[in-house]
Design an enzyme around this catalytic site. Structure first.
Site, mmCIF file in Angstrom:
data_model
loop_
_atom_site.group_PDB
_atom_site.id
_atom_site.type_symbol
_atom_site.label_atom_id
_atom_site.label_comp_id
_atom_site.label_asym_id
_atom_site.label_seq_id
_atom_site.Cartn_x
_atom_site.Cartn_y
_atom_site.Cartn_z
ATOM 1 N N TYR A 484 -6.067 9.436 -21.862
ATOM 2 C CA TYR A 484 -5.886 11.015 -21.690
ATOM 3 C C TYR A 484 -4.814 11.585 -22.221
ATOM 4 O O TYR A 484 -3.877 12.024 -21.365
ATOM 5 C CB TYR A 484 -6.244 11.348 -20.419
HETATM 6 C C1 LIG Z 1 -14.690 14.450 -26.188
HETATM 7 C C2 LIG Z 1 -14.006 13.325 -25.680
HETATM 8 C C3 LIG Z 1 -14.625 12.468 -24.842
HETATM 9 C C4 LIG Z 1 -14.020 11.411 -24.361
HETATM 10 N N1 LIG Z 1 -14.549 10.296 -23.204
HETATM 11 C C5 LIG Z 1 -13.768 9.241 -22.948
HETATM 12 C C6 LIG Z 1 -14.432 8.242 -22.136
HETATM 13 O O1 LIG Z 1 -15.512 8.466 -21.466
HETATM 14 N N2 LIG Z 1 -13.757 7.387 -21.496
HETATM 15 C C7 LIG Z 1 -12.456 7.042 -22.324
HETATM 16 O O2 LIG Z 1 -11.808 5.866 -21.850
HETATM 17 N N3 LIG Z 1 -11.907 7.915 -22.834
HETATM 18 C C8 LIG Z 1 -12.424 8.991 -23.486
HETATM 19 N N4 LIG Z 1 -11.969 9.857 -24.342
HETATM 20 C C9 LIG Z 1 -10.466 9.397 -24.770
HETATM 21 C C10 LIG Z 1 -10.617 8.456 -26.071
HETATM 22 O O3 LIG Z 1 -10.791 7.405 -25.362
HETATM 23 C C11 LIG Z 1 -9.191 8.547 -26.539
HETATM 24 O O4 LIG Z 1 -8.995 9.890 -27.259
HETATM 25 C C12 LIG Z 1 -9.089 7.377 -27.708
HETATM 26 O O5 LIG Z 1 -7.931 7.061 -27.998
HETATM 27 C C13 LIG Z 1 -9.740 8.221 -29.021
HETATM 28 O O6 LIG Z 1 -9.955 7.057 -30.004
HETATM 29 P P1 LIG Z 1 -10.193 7.449 -31.648
HETATM 30 O O7 LIG Z 1 -10.079 6.169 -32.364
HETATM 31 O O8 LIG Z 1 -11.583 8.651 -31.626
HETATM 32 O O9 LIG Z 1 -8.885 8.578 -31.740
HETATM 33 P P2 LIG Z 1 -7.656 8.878 -32.612
HETATM 34 O O10 LIG Z 1 -7.394 10.014 -32.710
HETATM 35 O O11 LIG Z 1 -8.280 7.979 -34.002
HETATM 36 O O12 LIG Z 1 -6.736 7.541 -32.039
HETATM 37 C C14 LIG Z 1 -6.208 7.503 -30.855
HETATM 38 C C15 LIG Z 1 -4.903 6.877 -30.873
HETATM 39 O O13 LIG Z 1 -4.958 5.761 -31.183
HETATM 40 C C16 LIG Z 1 -4.401 5.111 -32.551
HETATM 41 N N5 LIG Z 1 -5.250 4.240 -33.350
HETATM 42 C C17 LIG Z 1 -6.469 4.863 -33.815
HETATM 43 N N6 LIG Z 1 -6.956 3.898 -34.535
HETATM 44 C C18 LIG Z 1 -6.143 2.792 -34.380
HETATM 45 C C19 LIG Z 1 -6.150 1.453 -35.176
HETATM 46 N N7 LIG Z 1 -7.307 1.322 -36.060
HETATM 47 N N8 LIG Z 1 -5.138 0.800 -35.080
HETATM 48 C C20 LIG Z 1 -4.220 0.998 -34.347
HETATM 49 N N9 LIG Z 1 -4.137 2.259 -33.661
HETATM 50 C C21 LIG Z 1 -5.203 3.360 -33.625
HETATM 51 C C22 LIG Z 1 -3.982 6.449 -33.106
HETATM 52 O O14 LIG Z 1 -2.722 6.275 -34.017
HETATM 53 C C23 LIG Z 1 -3.773 7.440 -31.792
HETATM 54 O O15 LIG Z 1 -2.530 7.055 -31.182
HETATM 55 C C24 LIG Z 1 -12.615 10.992 -24.473
HETATM 56 C C25 LIG Z 1 -11.999 11.822 -25.652
HETATM 57 C C26 LIG Z 1 -12.603 12.791 -26.248
HETATM 58 C C27 LIG Z 1 -11.958 13.852 -27.183
#
Ligand SMILES: Cc1cc2nc3c(=O)[nH]c(=O)nc-3n(C[C@H](O)[C@H](O)[C@H](O)COP(=O)(O)OP(=O)(O)OC[C@H]3O[C@@H](n4cnc5c(N)ncnc54)[C@H](O)[C@@H]3O)c2cc1C
Ligand SMILES: *[C@@H]1O[C@H](CO)[C@@H](O)[C@H](O)[C@H]1NC(C)=O
Ligand SMILES: *[C@@H]1O[C@H](CO)[C@@H](O)[C@H](O)[C@H]1NC(C)=O
Ligand SMILES: *[C@@H]1O[C@H](CO)[C@@H](O)[C@H](O)[C@H]1NC(C)=O
Ligand SMILES: *[C@@H]1O[C@H](CO)[C@@H](O)[C@H](O)[C@H]1NC(C)=O
Ligand SMILES: *[C@@H]1O[C@H](CO)[C@@H](O)[C@H](O)[C@H]1NC(C)=O
Length: 558
Positions: A484
């Site tokens: 978060y």
């Molecule tokens: C609508 C919504 C619902 C959500 N629901 C939940 C939930 O139910 N449970 C929960 O735990 N969380 C939830 N989240 C939060 C979510 O887990 C985090 O935002 C998570 O980091 C998203 O991962 P992403 O790959 O989609 O995001 P990104 O924005 O792509 O990445 C998030 C972070 O991780 C890094 N990162 C991404 N990919 C890699 C990689 N391959 N290698 C190294 N670093 C990387 C990025 O640089 C950034 O710092 C929710 C978020 C949203 C917006």
């Protein structure tokens, strides 16, 4: 006179052209040096031309915006946009991308699903390259082993769907929003409605593939247990590029039960919340009851014409029970009678259908809907988090609810812990919020109105409520959940005070695990190539900072 003005105009136009030329050729030169570098990393020219985008490429903006999930960062200014977007189609490309970003001395931002609440996977204050993982999203399920390899660019929905296609009695404990990406979610902890039974996503990770700062593709064995530990909740982006995770699938029953009931203040909602606090983290691990608290307009049955709308609080209880509805009914009527749950509130269904309901699809949606990578309507979002260790007394809950009514625009989501979370030691993974936590609070502000006035209003409301909650939540440190992402709790300018700055948010996200994360970081990436606004700092900076302070003092004392 006219000719005079004309020649000034022509001169001015020339000047504009020149500016344009300087700007474009600069952009082109970053593009050219990056592309030239990639050719030296044994990536064929034909592949490079398909995966590297400069701002001059027509699809640059649509690629950038495709995985922006927070409207606050959708129309980012030119300065915070990437100089280059690169969309590898092979894992081997990623190694070259890391090495070449290092060679041309730009920052690297890594994006998987783009759900970062502060957008730090795709915006930056300094010139940067965005590595977008969406093409790397293969999922392979081994039903006999009950394991799977999932590439970072896959979404949770794709994972759930693929598991379902192979087995109706296997699942995975992770988030409820199907468009969230594996890369960020799992490396940041990852929780969902099976957390009390199976723990976090990271508690079910068996192996990983990672590209390190030297462009090597490592697995658990070759990266070593320290780095493997760090990427299970410490945030992947401080340690390398995560290519894929190997996960342990878990057994889910053929039939699960779902309910969603709403109670307003005039239906004794406060008493029910009081009882929920005493029950939700202790009841059978198969039951997870999320609680949403929202200020709403009261549905006045005998509303007087012209009278003002009255505000109330709505408490919504949403549950997943890994079992049938009669077992659930007897459990809840015995341990949580205040809820007044009835048989007709409970719906039995397949696990995959419960995922669709939790994701707010209606009950006609088919599992294929989980493959849709486009999220719901794009909203402006702000989130904050807290952890609660002692039940909040009834009179305090009442005052919190009144505060929420007077603010009017901020909601709270309470997620119960306990069960499996109590059994896992605090230092097992970087995620430290384990035994003793009753529930986590998510503060949530969503809005539609564009413009700075609306943003200021929502941000100040959510910060106001967060401040109001101080007496009721964890202290020293006031804990927060990495996924978060909340830049209010501290950021790093990566200068000489990086370690001290990192400690401020690091202790909140990781408690004492922060110290081990710094050690691992210092070993794995001593030059601090993998950095962002809230990354793990290195120790080397601190030595430097100490000397800087010492010399500054010596100077000042003279
Ligand atoms: C609508 C919504 C619902 C959500 N629901 C939940 C939930 O139910 N449970 C929960 O735990 N969380 C939830 N989240 C939060 C979510 O887990 C985090 O935002 C998570 O980091 C998203 O991962 P992403 O790959 O989609 O995001 P990104 O924005 O792509 O990445 C998030 C972070 O991780 C890094 N990162 C991404 N990919 C890699 C990689 N391959 N290698 C190294 N670093 C990387 C990025 O640089 C950034 O710092 C929710 C978020 C949203 C917006
Ligand atoms: C971007 O533009 C360059 C120059 O026109 C071109 O060579 C390259 O193939 C384009 N990239 C993509 C991914 O289309
Ligand atoms: C982005 O800005 C454009 C131009 O001002 C506007 O039309 C569009 O609605 C904005 N998009 C979002 C998602 O806010
Ligand atoms: C609320 O609680 C009171 C006192 O316990 C009880 O009499 C009343 O029926 C309850 N109301 C509802 C709607 O459950
Ligand atoms: C995917 O979801 C978006 C947003 O909800 C919707 O507009 C679109 O129609 C969906 N696409 C498919 C193929 O279902
Ligand atoms: C945003 O606007 C849509 C359409 O006007 C509306 O249905 C939705 O409830 C709004 N969402 C929020 C969070 O205000």
């Amino acid at each position: 006179m006219v000719t005079m003005a004309c020649s000034y105009l022509i001169l001015f136009l020339h000047f504009l052209l020149l500016l344009n030329f300087i700007f474009l050729s600069h952009a082109t030169s970053i593009y050219d040096s990056f592309v030239n570098c990639l050719t030296t990393k044994s990536i064929p020219q034909s592949e490079i031309s398909k995966i590297v985008y400069s701002p001059n490429n027509l699809s640059f903006n649509s690629i950038l915006q495709a995985y922006i999930r927070n409207r606050r960062f959708f129309n980012s200014s030119k300065t915070s946009k990437p100089a280059i977007i690169v969309t590898p189609t092979e894992e081997s490309h990623v190694a070259g991308i890391v090495l070449c970003t290092k060679e041309i001395k730009l920052q690297l931002k890594i994006r998987s699903g783009g759900h970062d609440f502060e957008g730090i996977s795709y915006i930056s204050d300094v010139p940067f390259i965005m590595l977008d993982m969406f093409n790397l999203r293969a999922i392979s399920i081994d039903v006999n082993d009950e394991t799977a390899w999932v590439q970072a660019g896959a979404t949770l929905g794709e994972l759930y769907y693929n598991i379902w296609m192979k087995s109706e009695v296997l699942g995975f404990p992770a988030g409820v929003c199907p468009t969230v990406g594996i890369g960020g979610h799992v490396s940041g902890g990852g929780y969902g409605n099976m957390l009390r039974k199976f723990g976090l996503s990271v508690d079910n990770v068996l192996d990983a593939r990672l590209v390190d700062v030297n462009g090597r593709i490592l697995d658990r064995k070759s990266m070593g247990e320290d780095v493997f530990w760090a990427i299970k909740g410490g945030g992947g982006a401080s340690f390398g590029v995560i290519l894929a995770f190997k996960i342990q699938l878990v057994q889910v029953p053929q039939t699960v039960t779902y309910f969603k009931v709403e109670r307003f203040l005039d239906q004794n909602a406060t008493d029910i919340v009081v009882q929920w606090q005493n029950v939700a983290s202790k009841i059978d691990n198969n039951l997870f009851i999320r609680l949403l608290i929202q200020p709403v307009t009261a549905k006045n049955k005998e509303k007087v014409e012209g009278a003002e709308d009255t505000k109330t609080i709505r408490a919504t209880f949403i549950a997943l029970f890994l079992g049938d509805s009669s077992t659930l009914m007897s459990l809840v009527s015995k341990e949580f009678p205040a809820l007044g749950l009835t048989k007709k509130d409970c719906f039995q269904m397949r696990w995959i259908d419960s995922i669709l309901l939790w994701a707010n699809f209606d009950n006609t949606a088919r599992p294929e809907a989980l493959l849709n990578r486009t999220g719901d309507s794009l909203l402006f979002l702000k989130r904050k988090s807290d952890y609660v260790l002692e039940p909040i007394p009834k009179d305090k809950l009442e005052s919190i609810f009144q505060k929420m009514i007077s603010l009017g625009k901020v909601g709270l989501v309470f997620n119960p812990y306990g069960g499996r979370m109590n059994e896992i030691p605090e230092d097992e993974t970087p995620f430290p919020h384990r035994a003793g936590i009753i529930f986590k609070i998510q503060y949530s502000a969503n809005w539609n109105e564009s413009g700075l006035v609306a943003e200021k209003d929502y941000l100040s409301q959510i910060r106001d409520l967060y401040s109001y909650m101080t007496p009721f939540v964890s202290k020293n440190p006031r804990q927060a959940y990495l996924n978060y992402r909340d830049l209010d709790i501290g950021t790093n300018d990566q200068g000489p005070h990086s370690l001290e700055e990192g400690r401020i948010y690091g202790i909140k996200y990781f408690k004492n695990n922060f110290n081990r994360l710094v050690k691992v970081k210092s070993m794995a990436d001593p030059q601090n190539f993998f950095k962002n606004e809230q990354s793990i700092p290195t120790q080397t900076h601190s030595i430097h900072a100490k000397w800087t302070r010492k010399y500054r003092r010596m100077f000042q004392s003279r």
